[in-house]
Design an enzyme around this catalytic site. Structure first.
Site, PDB file in Angstrom:
ATOM      1  N   TYR A 270      -4.474   1.240   3.210  1.00  0.00           N
ATOM      2  CA  TYR A 270      -5.010   0.156   2.917  1.00  0.00           C
ATOM      3  C   TYR A 270      -5.975  -0.288   4.080  1.00  0.00           C
ATOM      4  O   TYR A 270      -7.298  -0.739   3.820  1.00  0.00           O
ATOM      5  CB  TYR A 270      -4.180  -1.051   2.316  1.00  0.00           C
ATOM      6  CG  TYR A 270      -4.129  -0.833   0.743  1.00  0.00           C
ATOM      7  CD1 TYR A 270      -4.262   0.221   0.204  1.00  0.00           C
ATOM      8  CD2 TYR A 270      -3.672  -2.212   0.328  1.00  0.00           C
ATOM      9  CE1 TYR A 270      -3.519   0.555  -1.276  1.00  0.00           C
ATOM     10  CE2 TYR A 270      -3.093  -1.977  -1.162  1.00  0.00           C
ATOM     11  CZ  TYR A 270      -3.371  -0.869  -1.841  1.00  0.00           C
ATOM     12  OH  TYR A 270      -2.857  -0.807  -3.134  1.00  0.00           O
ATOM     13  N   GLY A 271      -5.413  -0.218   5.174  1.00  0.00           N
ATOM     14  CA  GLY A 271      -6.115  -0.893   6.344  1.00  0.00           C
ATOM     15  C   GLY A 271      -7.275  -0.429   6.901  1.00  0.00           C
ATOM     16  O   GLY A 271      -8.002  -1.176   7.840  1.00  0.00           O
TER      17      GLY A 271
ATOM     18  N   ASN B  48       0.236  -7.172   4.372  1.00  0.00           N
ATOM     19  CA  ASN B  48      -0.537  -8.170   5.136  1.00  0.00           C
ATOM     20  C   ASN B  48      -1.933  -7.912   4.871  1.00  0.00           C
ATOM     21  O   ASN B  48      -2.471  -8.818   4.681  1.00  0.00           O
ATOM     22  CB  ASN B  48      -0.516  -7.984   6.666  1.00  0.00           C
ATOM     23  CG  ASN B  48       0.952  -8.744   6.745  1.00  0.00           C
ATOM     24  OD1 ASN B  48       1.992  -7.801   6.833  1.00  0.00           O
ATOM     25  ND2 ASN B  48       0.811  -9.814   7.630  1.00  0.00           N
ATOM     26  N   THR B  49      -2.295  -6.728   4.657  1.00  0.00           N
ATOM     27  CA  THR B  49      -3.740  -6.246   4.416  1.00  0.00           C
ATOM     28  C   THR B  49      -4.136  -6.685   3.112  1.00  0.00           C
ATOM     29  O   THR B  49      -5.230  -7.352   2.986  1.00  0.00           O
ATOM     30  CB  THR B  49      -3.727  -4.792   4.650  1.00  0.00           C
ATOM     31  OG1 THR B  49      -3.430  -4.299   5.678  1.00  0.00           O
ATOM     32  CG2 THR B  49      -5.349  -4.363   4.412  1.00  0.00           C
TER      33      THR B  49
ATOM     34  N   SER C 283       0.858  -1.262  -0.032  1.00  0.00           N
ATOM     35  CA  SER C 283       0.048   0.000   0.096  1.00  0.00           C
ATOM     36  C   SER C 283       0.688   1.166  -0.014  1.00  0.00           C
ATOM     37  O   SER C 283       0.231   2.387  -0.311  1.00  0.00           O
ATOM     38  CB  SER C 283      -1.096  -0.093   1.100  1.00  0.00           C
ATOM     39  OG  SER C 283      -0.003  -0.084   2.165  1.00  0.00           O
TER      40      SER C 283
ATOM     41  N   THR D 249       3.449  -4.765   7.252  1.00  0.00           N
ATOM     42  CA  THR D 249       4.821  -4.382   6.901  1.00  0.00           C
ATOM     43  C   THR D 249       5.485  -3.080   7.062  1.00  0.00           C
ATOM     44  O   THR D 249       6.653  -3.043   6.868  1.00  0.00           O
ATOM     45  CB  THR D 249       5.129  -4.969   5.419  1.00  0.00           C
ATOM     46  OG1 THR D 249       4.123  -4.027   4.615  1.00  0.00           O
ATOM     47  CG2 THR D 249       4.579  -6.451   5.030  1.00  0.00           C
ATOM     48  N   HIS D 250       4.545  -2.262   7.291  1.00  0.00           N
ATOM     49  CA  HIS D 250       5.325  -0.869   7.719  1.00  0.00           C
ATOM     50  C   HIS D 250       5.960  -0.985   8.948  1.00  0.00           C
ATOM     51  O   HIS D 250       6.821  -0.041   9.400  1.00  0.00           O
ATOM     52  CB  HIS D 250       4.178   0.166   7.753  1.00  0.00           C
ATOM     53  CG  HIS D 250       3.614   0.828   6.350  1.00  0.00           C
ATOM     54  ND1 HIS D 250       2.963   0.091   5.720  1.00  0.00           N
ATOM     55  CD2 HIS D 250       3.917   1.836   5.864  1.00  0.00           C
ATOM     56  CE1 HIS D 250       2.599   0.804   4.503  1.00  0.00           C
ATOM     57  NE2 HIS D 250       3.455   1.726   4.591  1.00  0.00           N
TER      58      HIS D 250
HETATM   59  N1  DGL Z   1       1.599  -2.521   4.848  1.00  0.00           N
HETATM   60  C1  DGL Z   1       0.474  -2.793   5.017  1.00  0.00           C
HETATM   61  C2  DGL Z   1       0.141  -4.199   5.767  1.00  0.00           C
HETATM   62  O1  DGL Z   1       1.296  -4.873   5.660  1.00  0.00           O
HETATM   63  C3  DGL Z   1      -0.830  -1.957   5.253  1.00  0.00           C
HETATM   64  C4  DGL Z   1      -0.532  -0.647   5.750  1.00  0.00           C
HETATM   65  C5  DGL Z   1      -1.890   0.101   5.151  1.00  0.00           C
HETATM   66  O2  DGL Z   1      -1.914   0.434   4.239  1.00  0.00           O
HETATM   67  O3  DGL Z   1      -2.857   0.322   6.087  1.00  0.00           O
HETATM   68  O4  DGL Z   1      -0.714  -4.434   6.294  1.00  0.00           O
END
Ligand code: DGL
Length: 266
Positions: A51-52, A83-84, A20, A195-196
């Site tokens: 995205y979350g 992950n999302t 994302s 992953t952030h």
């Molecule tokens: N990096 C994303 C994850 O691993 C999501 C962060 C987001 O866009 O909310 O879930």
């Protein structure tokens, strides 16, 4: 082209990686470590982040667009370094792209569960990941062996998108989120299900102390990518350092992505 020529041609293609936004760089770092000869095309969708806090259909639509683009660029595999997006869209993506491997990431609960008998684990993730069926299935698998607190973290990824990896705002956020669990003295591990978040590991350690492992899923994801390419005979054969191309739906984020590639987040 005969089979040999086709396989040789596939070996030389890049691997597509998307997230994302800038967070998937934490996974890309592990890819480069485990597959140093490969070329990577990383696409961050910062213009549509986060995205979350969106819904499943929106994430499927965004993920499909990105994969269409990466596939059009001739990638030999796509790693969903989010992950999302894995939780919401990997099934749909695998239905569309049947001729290349689509690799996903999920919270690395297993190593945390195996650490000791009946561990207490904090799992941090986005609200959509925490709500998703995929996580519920994963939690059900470990239900008898561990006590997992799945904590949604709205607003946390935004720190990384702004290039903030330390400072009072971030510390306050993490303290508010984790403080009451850690004060109990019963937490054995923290699993990063977004992953952030590995970019905040030094700050999380500051609050949690050195004895609580802070685990992410990038190692297992890189092993799976390696396995899937190896199985097809598509690993890069040439011994030369690979390249990384950074792209983002918000091009102003490219310098930040390059900078994050250099950060130590161990
Ligand atoms: N990096 C994303 C994850 O691993 C999501 C962060 C987001 O866009 O909310 O879930």
């Amino acid at each position: 082209m005969n089979n040999d020529e086709e396989s040789r041609e596939m070996c030389g293609r890049p691997i597509g990686v998307f997230d994302s936004g800038v967070g998937g760089i934490s996974v890309l770092k592990e890819f480069v470590k485990q597959l140093p000869g490969e070329d990577f095309l990383y696409y961050g969708d910062s213009a549509h982040a986060p995205y979350g806090t969106k819904n499943t259909e929106e994430i499927q639509t965004l993920s499909k667009h990105i994969c269409e683009y990466l596939y059009g660029r001739g990638v030999k595999a796509i790693a969903v370094a989010c992950n999302t997006a894995t939780s919401a869209a990997i099934g749909v993506l695998r239905q569309i792209y049947t001729d290349i491997p689509i690799i996903g990431i999920e919270p690395a609960l297993k190593p945390a569960v195996l650490m000791k008998k009946n561990p207490n684990i904090i799992m941090m993730a986005t609200p959509l990941t925490v709500k998703g069926d995929k996580l519920h299935h994963l939690l059900a698998r470990f239900e008898a062996e561990a006590n997992v607190y799945a904590l949604p973290c709205p607003g946390l990824m935004e720190f990384a998108e702004r290039g903030i990896f330390e400072g009072p705002g971030l510390e306050q956020y993490l303290q508010n989120l984790l403080g009451k669990y850690l004060e109990s003295g019963r937490i054995d591990a923290i699993v990063l299900g977004c992953t952030h978040y590995p970019f905040f590991r030094p700050q999380i350690r500051k609050i949690a102390g050195p004895d609580i492992p802070v685990i992410d899923g990038s190692e297992g994801t890189a092993r799976e990518l390696h396995r899937q390419l190896g199985k097809r005979g598509w690993l890069q054969k040439e011994t030369r350092p690979g390249s990384i191309t950074f792209e983002n739906s918000d091009p102003s984020k490219i310098p930040l992505m390059e900078q994050m590639m250099e950060l130590n987040i161990e």
